[in-house]
Design a protein around this motif. Structure first.
Motif, mmCIF file in Angstrom:
data_model
loop_
_atom_site.group_PDB
_atom_site.id
_atom_site.type_symbol
_atom_site.label_atom_id
_atom_site.label_comp_id
_atom_site.label_asym_id
_atom_site.label_seq_id
_atom_site.Cartn_x
_atom_site.Cartn_y
_atom_site.Cartn_z
ATOM 1 N N ALA A 47 -29.272 -2.817 -25.887
ATOM 2 C CA ALA A 47 -29.370 -3.964 -24.964
ATOM 3 C C ALA A 47 -28.502 -3.701 -23.871
ATOM 4 N N HIS A 48 -29.169 -3.952 -22.387
ATOM 5 C CA HIS A 48 -28.154 -3.754 -21.376
ATOM 6 C C HIS A 48 -28.455 -4.789 -20.297
ATOM 7 N N SER A 49 -27.426 -4.976 -19.552
ATOM 8 C CA SER A 49 -27.379 -5.933 -18.471
ATOM 9 C C SER A 49 -28.506 -5.593 -17.276
ATOM 10 N N PHE A 50 -28.325 -4.296 -16.881
ATOM 11 C CA PHE A 50 -29.323 -3.873 -15.848
ATOM 12 C C PHE A 50 -30.515 -3.190 -16.061
ATOM 13 N N PHE A 51 -31.242 -3.231 -15.425
ATOM 14 C CA PHE A 51 -32.613 -2.686 -16.057
ATOM 15 C C PHE A 51 -32.668 -0.976 -16.243
ATOM 16 N N ILE A 63 -37.871 -2.582 -21.674
ATOM 17 C CA ILE A 63 -38.786 -3.708 -21.102
ATOM 18 C C ILE A 63 -37.752 -4.638 -20.582
ATOM 19 N N SER A 64 -38.126 -5.424 -19.552
ATOM 20 C CA SER A 64 -37.155 -6.259 -18.798
ATOM 21 C C SER A 64 -36.843 -7.333 -19.786
ATOM 22 N N ASN A 65 -36.033 -8.271 -19.138
ATOM 23 C CA ASN A 65 -35.409 -9.491 -20.286
ATOM 24 C C ASN A 65 -36.704 -10.665 -20.412
ATOM 25 N N HIS A 112 -32.125 -6.969 -20.835
ATOM 26 C CA HIS A 112 -33.206 -5.904 -20.974
ATOM 27 C C HIS A 112 -32.908 -5.133 -22.311
ATOM 28 N N MET A 113 -34.107 -4.673 -22.767
ATOM 29 C CA MET A 113 -34.169 -3.848 -24.048
ATOM 30 C C MET A 113 -34.448 -2.468 -23.884
ATOM 31 N N SER A 141 -27.188 1.991 -18.700
ATOM 32 C CA SER A 141 -26.954 2.481 -20.065
ATOM 33 C C SER A 141 -26.656 1.194 -21.051
ATOM 34 N N PRO A 142 -27.313 1.135 -22.260
ATOM 35 C CA PRO A 142 -26.850 -0.078 -23.062
ATOM 36 C C PRO A 142 -25.411 -0.467 -23.361
ATOM 37 N N ARG A 143 -25.277 -1.761 -23.217
ATOM 38 C CA ARG A 143 -23.956 -2.176 -23.622
ATOM 39 C C ARG A 143 -23.740 -2.235 -24.928
ATOM 40 N N TYR A 144 -25.072 -2.534 -25.835
ATOM 41 C CA TYR A 144 -24.869 -2.813 -27.472
ATOM 42 C C TYR A 144 -26.010 -1.800 -28.030
#
Length: 118
Positions: free
Chosen positions: A97-101, A50-52, A32-33, A104-107
């Motif tokens: 960019a984050h893994s869950f909607f 926005i979802s993936n 997700h971004m 918090s962003p991972r990147y």
């Protein structure tokens, strides 16, 4: 991993800008971004997510109806279309960019400056 934002600049109140973020180094369609922004002296705030696969979006109340987040997974790019810009939209805008909607962003990207001023 790299996230490169572009499209920032100086615009007059009422004008428009489109920001782009082009990530690399991970599978774009799996993440997700989001777009965040940070104004001088203020904390970073979430602007839009926005979802993936692009089928779900959320917006901060302050930008609803004016900003639109979108993505093109074929081009590995996420966008933020900003219309009816106001001086209070002035900030450094970051993509994340984050893994869950709602996580918090991972990147994070390095940010792009948006200045709304006459």
């Amino acid at each position: 991993v790299q996230l490169v934002e572009s499209g920032g600049g100086l615009v007059q109140p009422g004008g428009s800008l489109r920001l782009s973020c082009a990530p690399s180094g991970f599978t774009f369609s799996s993440y997700h971004m989001s777009w965040y922004r940070q104004a001088p002296g203020k904390e970073r705030e979430l602007v839009a997510t926005i979802s993936n696969y692009g089928d779900s979006t959320t917006y901060a109340d302050s930008v609803k109806g004016r900003f639109t987040i979108s993505r093109d997974n074929a081009k590995n790019t996420v966008y933020l279309q900003m219309n009816s810009l106001k001086p209070e939209d002035t900030a450094v805008y970051y993509c994340g960019a984050h893994s869950f909607f709602l996580s918090s962003p991972r990147y994070w990207g390095q940010g792009t400056q948006v200045t709304v001023s006459s």
